[in-house]
Design a protein around this motif. Structure first.
Motif, PDB file in Angstrom:
ATOM      1  N   LEU A  15      36.959  14.636 -24.721  1.00  0.00           N
ATOM      2  CA  LEU A  15      35.342  14.192 -24.763  1.00  0.00           C
ATOM      3  C   LEU A  15      35.355  13.347 -25.920  1.00  0.00           C
ATOM      4  O   LEU A  15      35.423  13.554 -27.143  1.00  0.00           O
ATOM      5  CB  LEU A  15      34.891  15.567 -25.450  1.00  0.00           C
ATOM      6  CG  LEU A  15      33.443  15.705 -25.333  1.00  0.00           C
ATOM      7  CD1 LEU A  15      32.548  14.989 -24.151  1.00  0.00           C
ATOM      8  CD2 LEU A  15      32.755  16.765 -26.085  1.00  0.00           C
ATOM      9  N   LEU A  16      34.915  11.928 -25.662  1.00  0.00           N
ATOM     10  CA  LEU A  16      34.800  10.920 -26.547  1.00  0.00           C
ATOM     11  C   LEU A  16      33.173  10.751 -26.605  1.00  0.00           C
ATOM     12  O   LEU A  16      32.500  11.516 -26.108  1.00  0.00           O
ATOM     13  CB  LEU A  16      35.292   9.774 -26.074  1.00  0.00           C
ATOM     14  CG  LEU A  16      36.532   9.674 -25.322  1.00  0.00           C
ATOM     15  CD1 LEU A  16      36.902   8.038 -24.776  1.00  0.00           C
ATOM     16  CD2 LEU A  16      37.576  10.022 -26.499  1.00  0.00           C
ATOM     17  N   THR A  56      36.839  18.998 -33.048  1.00  0.00           N
ATOM     18  CA  THR A  56      36.698  20.039 -33.758  1.00  0.00           C
ATOM     19  C   THR A  56      35.335  19.899 -34.594  1.00  0.00           C
ATOM     20  O   THR A  56      34.689  18.661 -34.784  1.00  0.00           O
ATOM     21  CB  THR A  56      37.950  20.413 -34.773  1.00  0.00           C
ATOM     22  OG1 THR A  56      37.993  19.063 -35.611  1.00  0.00           O
ATOM     23  CG2 THR A  56      38.902  20.781 -34.137  1.00  0.00           C
ATOM     24  N   LEU A  57      34.774  20.841 -35.046  1.00  0.00           N
ATOM     25  CA  LEU A  57      33.503  21.050 -35.718  1.00  0.00           C
ATOM     26  C   LEU A  57      33.742  21.258 -37.255  1.00  0.00           C
ATOM     27  O   LEU A  57      34.661  21.798 -37.373  1.00  0.00           O
ATOM     28  CB  LEU A  57      32.464  21.838 -35.180  1.00  0.00           C
ATOM     29  CG  LEU A  57      32.321  21.852 -33.840  1.00  0.00           C
ATOM     30  CD1 LEU A  57      31.186  22.949 -33.336  1.00  0.00           C
ATOM     31  CD2 LEU A  57      31.716  20.449 -33.458  1.00  0.00           C
ATOM     32  N   ALA A  58      32.628  20.964 -38.224  1.00  0.00           N
ATOM     33  CA  ALA A  58      32.555  21.165 -39.307  1.00  0.00           C
ATOM     34  C   ALA A  58      31.688  22.487 -39.550  1.00  0.00           C
ATOM     35  O   ALA A  58      30.481  22.403 -38.906  1.00  0.00           O
ATOM     36  CB  ALA A  58      31.928  19.980 -40.428  1.00  0.00           C
ATOM     37  N   ASN A  59      32.168  23.308 -40.237  1.00  0.00           N
ATOM     38  CA  ASN A  59      31.467  24.744 -40.360  1.00  0.00           C
ATOM     39  C   ASN A  59      30.777  24.556 -41.758  1.00  0.00           C
ATOM     40  O   ASN A  59      31.261  24.589 -42.847  1.00  0.00           O
ATOM     41  CB  ASN A  59      32.519  26.153 -40.646  1.00  0.00           C
ATOM     42  CG  ASN A  59      31.694  27.334 -40.791  1.00  0.00           C
ATOM     43  OD1 ASN A  59      30.687  27.318 -41.409  1.00  0.00           O
ATOM     44  ND2 ASN A  59      32.526  28.243 -40.331  1.00  0.00           N
ATOM     45  N   GLY A 387      35.280  13.765 -34.683  1.00  0.00           N
ATOM     46  CA  GLY A 387      34.995  13.133 -33.278  1.00  0.00           C
ATOM     47  C   GLY A 387      35.986  12.175 -33.020  1.00  0.00           C
ATOM     48  O   GLY A 387      36.686  11.328 -33.802  1.00  0.00           O
ATOM     49  N   LEU A 388      36.185  12.182 -31.582  1.00  0.00           N
ATOM     50  CA  LEU A 388      37.484  11.161 -31.130  1.00  0.00           C
ATOM     51  C   LEU A 388      36.821   9.689 -30.949  1.00  0.00           C
ATOM     52  O   LEU A 388      36.626   9.131 -29.736  1.00  0.00           O
ATOM     53  CB  LEU A 388      37.936  11.887 -29.690  1.00  0.00           C
ATOM     54  CG  LEU A 388      38.568  13.288 -29.762  1.00  0.00           C
ATOM     55  CD1 LEU A 388      38.764  13.780 -28.333  1.00  0.00           C
ATOM     56  CD2 LEU A 388      39.667  13.322 -31.007  1.00  0.00           C
ATOM     57  N   ALA A 389      36.771   9.217 -31.980  1.00  0.00           N
ATOM     58  CA  ALA A 389      36.584   7.678 -32.163  1.00  0.00           C
ATOM     59  C   ALA A 389      37.401   6.915 -33.156  1.00  0.00           C
ATOM     60  O   ALA A 389      37.832   7.579 -34.253  1.00  0.00           O
ATOM     61  CB  ALA A 389      34.917   7.637 -32.640  1.00  0.00           C
ATOM     62  N   LEU A 390      37.364   5.678 -32.982  1.00  0.00           N
ATOM     63  CA  LEU A 390      38.186   4.828 -33.684  1.00  0.00           C
ATOM     64  C   LEU A 390      37.855   4.932 -35.321  1.00  0.00           C
ATOM     65  O   LEU A 390      36.799   4.996 -35.754  1.00  0.00           O
ATOM     66  CB  LEU A 390      38.322   3.248 -33.545  1.00  0.00           C
ATOM     67  CG  LEU A 390      39.090   2.370 -34.124  1.00  0.00           C
ATOM     68  CD1 LEU A 390      40.530   2.775 -33.506  1.00  0.00           C
ATOM     69  CD2 LEU A 390      38.837   0.904 -33.718  1.00  0.00           C
TER      70      LEU A 390
END
Length: 463
Positions: A15-16, A56-59, A387-390
């Protein structure tokens, strides 16, 4: 905890930011995503990720020590049980905790967060002093225990040392249950500088840890204190505060100032993108619009808010006003990303007696919309870039491809299946800053941590 060499990873789907992509190869260096390329081929030495890959997320909101009492307050002792009667039990627990207890609780909590898909925790830390309110020889002793717990577990922490000075609006004298929390402005600033030294000095090469500014609530600080702290500290740090969680708090603020809590904060201090307003449950339309237009983040904790009987956040109206939000587990009655997201959506459905409440023009899949909003709001509130980004920190999770809903679903349905149809934990692997911290559902230190946590539960709750 640093990946100083380049390592390639390959995912059949990931998921990008622009959506699901296939055959994604990404390279990690120094804990960051160095390169990312969809529609690629797996290369020699790549690590093959054996399931769909998500950020992943920040809690964004945690009180670590409260995990030890999760579940024990579900006993009816008062026909008018509320947040305030729950708080009485919490104060009793607080009186028993040592620094070592807090580290043990936080270490197990943070392991469980990682297993749930959180890789950053906003630790709203107000348990500062020893029993009786005496400062420790090292005034930041409790904060150091939380940092050590984060180091041991492998999670990133946004440490939010809390200024807590009063028991009620207008600078009321603190009560006996609050003595371990209390700081003056001067002692708080000294604490904050000690925390900054620990993060920017001792851990300066660690890309996981951040520092923020925190006020417990408008009940606990004065206008002058807020202004002094904000003037004295780094003006790029996030700022967190509990606000408008309970109707009683709103009424007390009106009695004191003639204004509602968010209205007072907006008028007297001013809001901007640095602020995270935790809970913000009880808003009128002007307050809702003030938060949204300021680009502040509403810090929502749906399972804790439900557990405490706080009320239902007006998420549909808030999103219509372009408001930003993220999620936190707060008192830790639940450590499930999907339960927080599902509870938020279902609360809106129950109130409105309609389905599919939280979505936007660009995304009509509810699970995808909820996940994306939680990712962006958590990033902002915790001062991280997940997030899966450069260039982002290399944090990601891998779902279990053996589960039928994960294996069979097309990408467009995957998040909806995960959020709304799965109750078991399907997060198989988790990476933080390029390092694997959960492998095949397990953490390296899980067994020893659980044993230590068991002993602390027995000591604090049953002796």
């Amino acid at each position: 905890m640093q990946n100083s060499y380049r390592q390639g990873y390959f995912a059949k789907r990931a998921l990008l930011p622009q959506g699901w992509a296939h055959n994604v190869r990404f390279t990690i260096q120094n804990g960051l995503i160095y390169d990312i390329a969809p529609d690629s081929k797996e290369q020699n030495q790549d690590v093959l990720l054996s399931g769909p890959v998500l950020p992943t997320l920040a809690n964004l909101h945690s009180h670590a020590f409260q995990r030890v009492m999760a579940g024990v307050a579900e006993v009816s002792l008062n026909p008018s049980d509320s947040f305030w009667s729950w708080r009485d039990l919490m104060y009793k627990v607080v009186q028993k905790l040592t620094p070592n207890d807090v580290q043990v609780i936080a270490t197990q909590l943070y392991i469980d967060m990682l297993k749930a898909g959180y890789s950053q925790v906003g630790e709203f830390h107000y348990l500062h002093h020893g029993v009786g309110g005496n400062a420790y020889q090292q005034p930041a002793e409790m904060a150091m225990q939380l940092l050590q717990a984060a180091d041991q577990s492998g999670i990133g922490i946004t440490l939010l040392p809390v200024l807590y000075s009063h028991s009620g609006f207008g600078g009321q004298i603190p009560n006996a249950g609050q003595v371990r929390f209390i700081h003056s402005c001067d002692s708080y600033l000294a604490l904050h500088h000690a925390c900054e030294k620990a993060i920017s000095g001792d851990r300066s090469n660690d890309v996981r840890h951040k520092l923020g500014i925190c006020f417990h609530s408008l009940r606990a600080v004065t206008k002058e204190q807020i202004e002094t702290v904000l003037e004295s500290l780094n003006k790029s740090m996030p700022i967190h505060i509990h606000i408008a969680e309970q109707q009683k708090e709103v009424q007390d603020c009106l009695n004191w100032s003639g204004l509602r809590p968010v209205q007072w904060l907006h008028n007297e201090i001013g809001l901007d993108e640095r602020w995270c307003l935790v809970h913000a449950t009880h808003l009128d339309n002007s307050e809702l619009n003030a938060i949204a237009s300021s680009n502040s983040v509403a810090g929502l904790c749906p399972t804790t808010e439900a557990n405490l009987g706080d009320g239902i956040f007006p998420a549909v109206a808030y999103e219509n006003a372009k408001g930003r939000w993220g999620i936190g587990s707060d008192s830790h009655v639940s450590l499930s990303v999907i339960e927080e997201l599902r509870s938020l959506e279902y609360s809106q459905r129950l109130r409105d007696q309609q389905r599919n409440r939280l979505h936007c023009a660009a995304q009509n899949h509810i699970g995808d919309h909820l996940f994306q909003q939680a990712l962006l709001g958590g990033n902002q509130a915790c001062d991280v870039s997940l997030g899966l980004a450069l260039g982002n920190r290399a944090d990601f999770m891998v779902l279990d491809s053996k589960h039928p809903f994960i294996d069979a679903s097309e990408s467009k349905d995957l998040l909806n299946r995960w959020v709304f149809a799965c109750n078991e934990n399907l997060i198989k692997d988790v990476f933080v800053a390029g390092q694997q911290v959960i492998c095949d559902f397990k953490h390296e230190y899980e067994e020893s941590s659980q044993k230590a946590f068991t002993q602390v539960i027995k000591k604090i709750m049953y002796k």
